[in-house]
Design a protein around this motif. Structure first.
Motif, mmCIF file in Angstrom:
data_model
loop_
_atom_site.group_PDB
_atom_site.id
_atom_site.type_symbol
_atom_site.label_atom_id
_atom_site.label_comp_id
_atom_site.label_asym_id
_atom_site.label_seq_id
_atom_site.Cartn_x
_atom_site.Cartn_y
_atom_site.Cartn_z
ATOM 1 N N ALA A 1 13.278 43.596 -54.404
ATOM 2 C CA ALA A 1 13.930 44.906 -54.457
ATOM 3 C C ALA A 1 13.567 45.752 -53.241
ATOM 4 O O ALA A 1 14.421 46.426 -52.648
ATOM 5 C CB ALA A 1 13.528 45.630 -55.741
ATOM 6 N N LEU A 2 12.281 45.712 -52.838
ATOM 7 C CA LEU A 2 11.831 46.499 -51.689
ATOM 8 C C LEU A 2 12.500 46.028 -50.400
ATOM 9 O O LEU A 2 13.001 46.837 -49.608
ATOM 10 C CB LEU A 2 10.309 46.400 -51.568
ATOM 11 N N TRP B 1 13.538 36.436 -49.202
ATOM 12 C CA TRP B 1 14.674 35.874 -49.933
ATOM 13 C C TRP B 1 15.609 36.948 -50.470
ATOM 14 O O TRP B 1 16.815 36.718 -50.612
ATOM 15 C CB TRP B 1 14.166 35.039 -51.112
ATOM 16 N N GLY B 2 15.064 38.129 -50.782
ATOM 17 C CA GLY B 2 15.898 39.183 -51.345
ATOM 18 C C GLY B 2 17.011 39.648 -50.428
ATOM 19 O O GLY B 2 18.023 40.199 -50.882
ATOM 20 N N VAL B 3 16.862 39.414 -49.133
ATOM 21 C CA VAL B 3 17.879 39.810 -48.154
ATOM 22 C C VAL B 3 18.983 38.763 -48.048
ATOM 23 O O VAL B 3 20.102 39.059 -47.615
ATOM 24 C CB VAL B 3 17.226 40.045 -46.772
ATOM 25 N N GLY C 1 18.590 42.334 -53.240
ATOM 26 C CA GLY C 1 17.216 42.021 -53.608
ATOM 27 C C GLY C 1 17.037 41.894 -55.108
ATOM 28 O O GLY C 1 16.340 40.998 -55.594
ATOM 29 N N VAL C 2 17.686 42.779 -55.861
ATOM 30 C CA VAL C 2 17.590 42.722 -57.322
ATOM 31 C C VAL C 2 18.229 41.440 -57.849
ATOM 32 O O VAL C 2 17.675 40.751 -58.720
ATOM 33 C CB VAL C 2 18.262 43.960 -57.949
ATOM 34 N N LEU C 3 19.408 41.099 -57.325
ATOM 35 C CA LEU C 3 20.106 39.893 -57.764
ATOM 36 C C LEU C 3 19.289 38.639 -57.474
ATOM 37 O O LEU C 3 19.134 37.766 -58.330
ATOM 38 C CB LEU C 3 21.466 39.796 -57.081
ATOM 39 N N GLN C 4 18.767 38.541 -56.251
ATOM 40 C CA GLN C 4 18.039 37.339 -55.876
ATOM 41 C C GLN C 4 16.790 37.151 -56.734
ATOM 42 O O GLN C 4 16.389 36.016 -57.007
ATOM 43 C CB GLN C 4 17.648 37.397 -54.393
ATOM 44 N N LEU D 1 22.150 37.662 -64.419
ATOM 45 C CA LEU D 1 21.777 36.849 -65.571
ATOM 46 C C LEU D 1 22.079 35.375 -65.329
ATOM 47 O O LEU D 1 21.286 34.496 -65.704
ATOM 48 C CB LEU D 1 22.519 37.342 -66.814
ATOM 49 N N ALA D 2 23.221 35.088 -64.703
ATOM 50 C CA ALA D 2 23.566 33.695 -64.406
ATOM 51 C C ALA D 2 22.524 33.054 -63.495
ATOM 52 O O ALA D 2 22.084 31.920 -63.713
ATOM 53 C CB ALA D 2 24.950 33.628 -63.764
ATOM 54 N N TRP D 3 22.101 33.794 -62.464
ATOM 55 C CA TRP D 3 21.105 33.263 -61.531
ATOM 56 C C TRP D 3 19.734 33.164 -62.195
ATOM 57 O O TRP D 3 18.961 32.241 -61.925
ATOM 58 C CB TRP D 3 21.061 34.152 -60.304
#
Length: 496
Positions: free
Chosen positions: A313-314, A366-368, A167-170, A43-45
């Motif tokens: 995510a993937l 970017w997710g990595v 991945g989810v966070l990014q 949420l912060a990101w």
């Protein structure tokens, strides 16, 4: 024999490591407190991205004459984006060191509250000069969020879930852009306060994110460190000042890892050019080059960010199996493959499909990055090192929007009988070159896949600046010595 960086391209499998469990089992083992930490970081990101992209989406309105906008051309207005990016490293250093020294909780809370205040301040600016000053200060506040949010989330979850959650966070970044686009589409166009409404909504969500973090505990890593210190004092020991130890360990870390710092900055420079080059002027490009309405341009942006969420995510899940670097290379190749679909069509449907596919590649790579940088980072400095590398890369790439704007002014094209900037050609060239640069840097770099950084001493403990300063394991817990990082380091030295 092949060079080490090629032999290390796909991580070796360790049957004893807990990351060999199926992903769903790892996710089921995460407690509600750990999920709450992940949500708080995400949420912060998300708020950080929404606050930032409020300017990108508002540029067409800001270019209108006062009192609606500031009456400046697009190339001039992009200075606000550039200044925000230029000042972000300052915030990364200040809030990163505060987090590694004092803990994850309160530095992030104060960081979010500062973002909220400055976002509201930006909305009340009446002149272009005031707006530039407010966005410069906002850059300092914004610079701290990513490093703190990612460190908070990833150090509190199992090793084998970190790739997917990275991945989810990014993609909180993509969701923030998505939320800003939705507000711009549904609220701004019908509100008398115009673009200012978008800034107010973003500030409100940021305040909510700070409130969420208030009700969550400190990270387990710091709770353990504080308990150890209290135990020493109970036993009659007199531990050295935490600040003095922190400064000494920081100096030790910088001396040992200065080459890694340079590599991380090069890597993040490429990544920031990739993201900002494909997003900052995208709504303007659709309206000027493709003659789409503001409404359709916003819808295409929303569709593109849906692709970003899928890609992040993937790619995060793939990186747990195939390694961080190989996954990044695969998704950079996806970027190159879909550049034509991104810039050549003229109809809304094809352009939206191009946006979806290109963002799968861009945000998939970017997710990595969150877990990749956290594993490469000196373990006790996982708020400072990744955050500063990220934001210095942002600073170097801060001119990306202006490069595209000025490049478009010099490369002209005719659309519907009207002479307009050729943003399509400029963006296609920039993104293609940057994707190739990232592939080269990633292939030649190191990887510490599966690092147990949560077992390391924090920066205010003696020896925290050393890579091997792990605390004693609890009975039955996996040993850091069994991580892939240690296996690789025994085989050959790092390439950086």
């Amino acid at each position: 024999m092949a060079p080490y960086f090629l032999r290390n391209f796909i991580p070796k499998k360790d049957p004893a490591a807990d990351r060999q469990r199926p992903l769903y089992r790892a996710l089921l083992d995460i407690t509600w407190i750990q999920w709450s930490m992940v949500f708080s970081g995400w949420l912060a990101w998300t708020c950080d991205a929404m606050d930032f992209f409020s300017v990108s989406l508002a540029i067409p309105i800001l270019s209108k004459p006062p009192p609606v906008g500031f009456g400046r051309p697009t190339a001039t207005l992009t200075n606000a984006i550039t200044l925000t990016l230029l000042f972000r490293p300052v915030g990364a250093i200040l809030f990163g060191f505060a987090s590694d020294r004092f803990g994850r909780k309160w530095p992030l809370i104060w960081n979010l509250l500062l973002c909220c205040v400055l976002q509201i301040g930006s909305s009340f600016c009446n002149t272009y000069q005031q707006f530039l000053a407010a966005r410069s200060l906002f850059g300092i506040a914004m610079g701290g969020i990513w490093g703190l949010a990612i460190a908070t989330a990833l150090e509190n979850v199992p090793v084998d879930a970190r790739g997917f959650l990275s991945g989810v966070l990014q993609e909180g970044y993509a969701v923030g852009y998505l939320l800003a686009a939705v507000v711009n589409l549904t609220v701004v166009a019908h509100n008398v306060h115009s673009w200012r409404t978008l800034f107010w909504v973003a500030a409100g969500i940021t305040f909510f994110a700070a409130c969420v973090r208030v009700f969550l505990p400190e990270s387990e890593v710091f709770l353990r460190a504080r308990e150890d210190r209290r135990a020493q004092q109970t036993q009659g020991a007199s531990p050295a000042s935490k600040t003095r130890v922190f400064l000494r360990e920081t100096k030790s870390m910088l001396k040992a890892h200065w080459k890694l710092c340079i590599y991380a900055v090069l890597l993040m420079t490429g990544f920031n050019f990739l993201s900002h080059g494909s997003q900052d002027l995208y709504p303007t490009y659709l309206q000027d080059n493709k003659r789409l309405s503001s409404n359709l341009a916003t819808k295409a942006t929303i569709i593109g960010n849906c692709g970003a969420v899928v890609g992040g995510a993937l790619a995060g899940a793939m990186s747990q199996l195939f390694g961080r670097r190989l996954t990044i290379v695969i998704f950079c190749c996806i970027v190159g493959a879909f550049i034509p679909l991104w810039i050549l069509p003229s109809g809304f449907g094809a352009l939206a499909a191009g946006a979806f596919c290109i963002q799968i590649g861009v945000q998939g790579a970017w997710g990595v990055i969150p877990i990749f940088l956290n594993e490469l980072s000196p373990p006790a400095f996982r708020a400072t090192f990744p955050g500063v590398a990220y934001q210095v890369g942002n600073m170097v790439s801060s001119s990306s929007a202006r490069i595209e704007a000025v490049g478009g002014e010099n490369l002209r094209t005719t659309v519907g009988g009207k002479d307009v900037p050729d943003y399509a050609k400029v963006q296609g060239i920039l993104i293609g070159v940057v994707a190739a640069f990232i592939v080269i840097v990633v292939i030649l770099g190191p990887e510490n896949h599966g690092s147990h950084f949560e077992k390391h001493r924090v920066a205010f403990e003696e020896g925290g600046g050393q890579d091997d300063a792990y605390v004693e394991d609890e009975p039955g817990s996996p040993s850091p010595a069994g991580s892939v990082r240690d296996v690789h380091e025994k085989e050959a030295p790092s390439t950086v």
